[in-house]
Design an enzyme around this catalytic site. Structure first.
Site, mmCIF file in Angstrom:
data_model
loop_
_atom_site.group_PDB
_atom_site.id
_atom_site.type_symbol
_atom_site.label_atom_id
_atom_site.label_comp_id
_atom_site.label_asym_id
_atom_site.label_seq_id
_atom_site.Cartn_x
_atom_site.Cartn_y
_atom_site.Cartn_z
ATOM 1 N N PHE A 155 35.490 53.513 39.192
ATOM 2 C CA PHE A 155 36.947 53.494 39.040
ATOM 3 C C PHE A 155 37.502 54.922 38.958
ATOM 4 C CE2 PHE A 155 39.978 53.422 35.251
ATOM 5 C CZ PHE A 155 41.129 53.326 36.019
ATOM 6 N N VAL B 29 21.423 59.311 39.975
ATOM 7 C CA VAL B 29 21.516 60.750 39.686
ATOM 8 C C VAL B 29 20.591 61.189 38.541
ATOM 9 C CG1 VAL B 29 23.861 60.919 40.625
ATOM 10 C CG2 VAL B 29 23.541 60.511 38.160
ATOM 11 N N ALA C 106 32.257 63.868 31.918
ATOM 12 C CA ALA C 106 33.199 62.854 31.442
ATOM 13 C C ALA C 106 32.694 62.324 30.111
ATOM 14 C CB ALA C 106 33.292 61.721 32.457
ATOM 15 N N TYR D 208 25.784 53.834 24.403
ATOM 16 C CA TYR D 208 26.848 54.591 25.084
ATOM 17 C C TYR D 208 27.292 55.777 24.227
ATOM 18 C CZ TYR D 208 31.345 55.303 27.542
ATOM 19 O OH TYR D 208 32.408 55.826 28.247
HETATM 20 P P1 NAD Z 1 32.795 52.815 36.322
HETATM 21 O O1 NAD Z 1 31.751 51.894 35.827
HETATM 22 O O2 NAD Z 1 33.846 52.270 37.234
HETATM 23 O O3 NAD Z 1 32.171 54.078 37.040
HETATM 24 C C1 NAD Z 1 30.919 54.626 36.695
HETATM 25 C C2 NAD Z 1 30.159 54.891 37.981
HETATM 26 O O4 NAD Z 1 28.892 55.504 37.655
HETATM 27 C C3 NAD Z 1 29.839 53.604 38.748
HETATM 28 O O5 NAD Z 1 30.251 53.732 40.087
HETATM 29 C C4 NAD Z 1 28.325 53.469 38.631
HETATM 30 O O6 NAD Z 1 27.741 52.782 39.712
HETATM 31 C C5 NAD Z 1 27.913 54.932 38.519
HETATM 32 N N1 NAD Z 1 26.586 55.128 37.915
HETATM 33 C C6 NAD Z 1 26.126 54.671 36.731
HETATM 34 N N2 NAD Z 1 24.865 55.075 36.524
HETATM 35 C C7 NAD Z 1 24.516 55.829 37.602
HETATM 36 C C8 NAD Z 1 23.349 56.537 37.981
HETATM 37 N N3 NAD Z 1 22.249 56.578 37.207
HETATM 38 N N4 NAD Z 1 23.344 57.205 39.162
HETATM 39 C C9 NAD Z 1 24.436 57.189 39.970
HETATM 40 N N5 NAD Z 1 25.587 56.539 39.663
HETATM 41 C C10 NAD Z 1 25.616 55.867 38.488
HETATM 42 O O7 NAD Z 1 33.480 53.443 35.018
HETATM 43 P P2 NAD Z 1 34.732 54.431 34.895
HETATM 44 O O8 NAD Z 1 35.702 53.803 33.999
HETATM 45 O O9 NAD Z 1 35.152 54.916 36.218
HETATM 46 O O10 NAD Z 1 34.075 55.643 34.073
HETATM 47 C C11 NAD Z 1 33.721 56.864 34.719
HETATM 48 C C12 NAD Z 1 33.287 57.882 33.674
HETATM 49 O O11 NAD Z 1 34.362 58.123 32.758
HETATM 50 C C13 NAD Z 1 32.102 57.414 32.824
HETATM 51 O O12 NAD Z 1 31.257 58.525 32.577
HETATM 52 C C14 NAD Z 1 32.749 56.946 31.555
HETATM 53 O O13 NAD Z 1 31.874 57.060 30.445
HETATM 54 C C15 NAD Z 1 33.938 57.888 31.439
HETATM 55 N N6 NAD Z 1 35.023 57.278 30.640
HETATM 56 C C16 NAD Z 1 35.844 56.326 31.169
HETATM 57 C C17 NAD Z 1 36.829 55.766 30.387
HETATM 58 C C18 NAD Z 1 37.800 54.745 30.920
HETATM 59 O O14 NAD Z 1 38.656 54.287 30.156
HETATM 60 N N7 NAD Z 1 37.804 54.388 32.186
HETATM 61 C C19 NAD Z 1 36.971 56.148 29.048
HETATM 62 C C20 NAD Z 1 36.083 57.092 28.534
HETATM 63 C C21 NAD Z 1 35.117 57.676 29.336
#
Ligand code: NAD
Ligand code: UDP
Length: 318
Positions: free
Chosen positions: A14, A60, A116, A147
């Site tokens: 996302f 990754v 992030a 987490y």
């Molecule tokens: P998301 O689940 O949509 O995106 C995370 C992406 O990471 C996914 O596409 C997933 O396939 C990929 N991924 C996970 N493990 C992986 C690996 N080992 N190798 C390669 N790709 C991998 O979640 P998001 O909401 O887009 O979050 C993105 C980042 O932002 C994350 O690090 C999350 O912790 C951080 N974050 C998001 C929010 C939020 O409200 N959306 C809040 C706090 C932190």
């Protein structure tokens, strides 16, 4: 053609996919690396014909040669409580091995680095609102620890690379962000409520709904992330919307915006669910000149078309 090139881990997720769009808009060439654990190729499908964009399906956590890059944005990690409960070990791995690999890539290339991080670093906070100086109140062995502790470790190792290797690092503490491209079934509150409201089902409020969150629309979040990327700030920076709502208020807003006739039903509160959350964004205001612009109601309206279209499609493929 631009010579600046960025690696975005989690680029099909996302937030990662919106970040790819923004970096292309800034003139970067972008390599998105994602193992599609919780992300979807559809999120970057619109970039398929852009010669400045590459996608690679990779975990990754493993060493890889990504070529020369100028910036590494480490965004890979499950982020929804339902996702990280399901993929607990993978969450710990990407926050540890994955962060080391991303940092090593930046170090090898002499690139800048951003990780992030999250408001979950504050756990179930005893200080409200949460400034970056608050060290948090986290259960290190509870179900959310896969987490929370992975992210706290990521922050520690990022700061260590700065101290020991003089790497040019940044840490963004992201607070609940929502908008188009969220998975409808990732279990987070806005997609759940939107999906339920649009299908006329009862909205599932956990506990009595008095717990609070502060929701940031994705365009504001990405704007804050880009500003931090361009700044010289190396301490963690909260980027989130400080307008705070109870979850019950949030449910009522979703019902109003969707024009749904859905009722509200109350279900069990998950363990260690933070009771309150609101960012203190004084630092972001001061060092980034950043301020969110989109209030919750407007953000829900902006997200409506996506959820309307996504509900039947993802329903069929799930
Ligand atoms: P998301 O689940 O949509 O995106 C995370 C992406 O990471 C996914 O596409 C997933 O396939 C990929 N991924 C996970 N493990 C992986 C690996 N080992 N190798 C390669 N790709 C991998 O979640 P998001 O909401 O887009 O979050 C993105 C980042 O932002 C994350 O690090 C999350 O912790 C951080 N974050 C998001 C929010 C939020 O409200 N959306 C809040 C706090 C932190
Ligand atoms: N929540 C809820 N109903 C749902 C999904 C979530 O009441 O269908 C609550 C959850 O218990 C938490 C808040 O909404 O108090 C935000 O949950 P989310 O999973 O979006 O993110 P969190 O902030 O907990 O990481």
């Amino acid at each position: 053609m631009s010579t600046r090139r960025a690696l975005v881990t989690g680029g099909a997720g996302f937030l990662g996919s919106h970040l790819c769009d923004a970096l292309l808009g800034e003139g970067y060439r972008v390599l998105a690396a994602d193992n599609l654990l919780t992300g979807r190729l559809e999120n970057v499908a619109h970039l398929r014909n852009d010669s400045r964009f590459e996608f690679t399906e990779k975990d990754v956590c493993h060493p890889a040669d990504w070529g020369e890059v100028d910036y590494v944005f480490h965004f890979a990690s499950p982020a929804s409580p339902v996702d990280y409960a399901k993929h607990g070990i993978a969450t710990l791995r990407v926050g540890s091995y994955g962060t080391f690999e991303a940092l090593e890539t930046a170090r090898r290339c002499g690139a800048k680095f951003m990780m992030a991080s999250t408001s979950e670093c504050y756990g179930d906070p005893l200080v409200h609102p949460q400034p970056e100086s608050y060290w948090g109140h986290v259960n290190p062995v509870g179900p959310r620890s896969v987490y929370d502790e992975a992210k706290r470790f990521s922050e520690a190792v990022t700061m260590a690379y700065r101290r020991y290797h003089n790497l040019d690092t940044r840490i963004v503490r992201i607070f609940n962000t929502y908008g188009p491209r969220m998975q409808v079934h990732d279990g987070r509150v806005i997609p759940n409520f939107m999906w339920q409201a649009l299908r006329g089902e009862a909205l599932t409020v956990y506990g009595d709904g008095s717990q609070t969150r502060s929701f940031c629309y994705v365009s504001d979040e990405v704007d804050g992330i880009l500003r931090l990327a361009k700044s010289d700030e190396h301490e963690p920076v909260n980027v989130g919307n400080p307008s705070e709502f109870t979850i019950l208020e949030c449910a009522r807003k979703v019902i109003a915006v969707t024009g749904s006739r859905s009722q509200i039903k109350f279900e069990t509160l998950p363990p260690d669910d933070p009771k309150q959350r609101r960012p203190d964004i004084s630092r972001a205001r001061r060092v980034l000149g950043w301020e969110p612009k989109v209030d919750l109601e407007s953000g829900l309206v902006l997200s409506l078309e996506y959820f309307r279209n996504a509900v039947p499609i993802q329903e069929i493929s799930s």
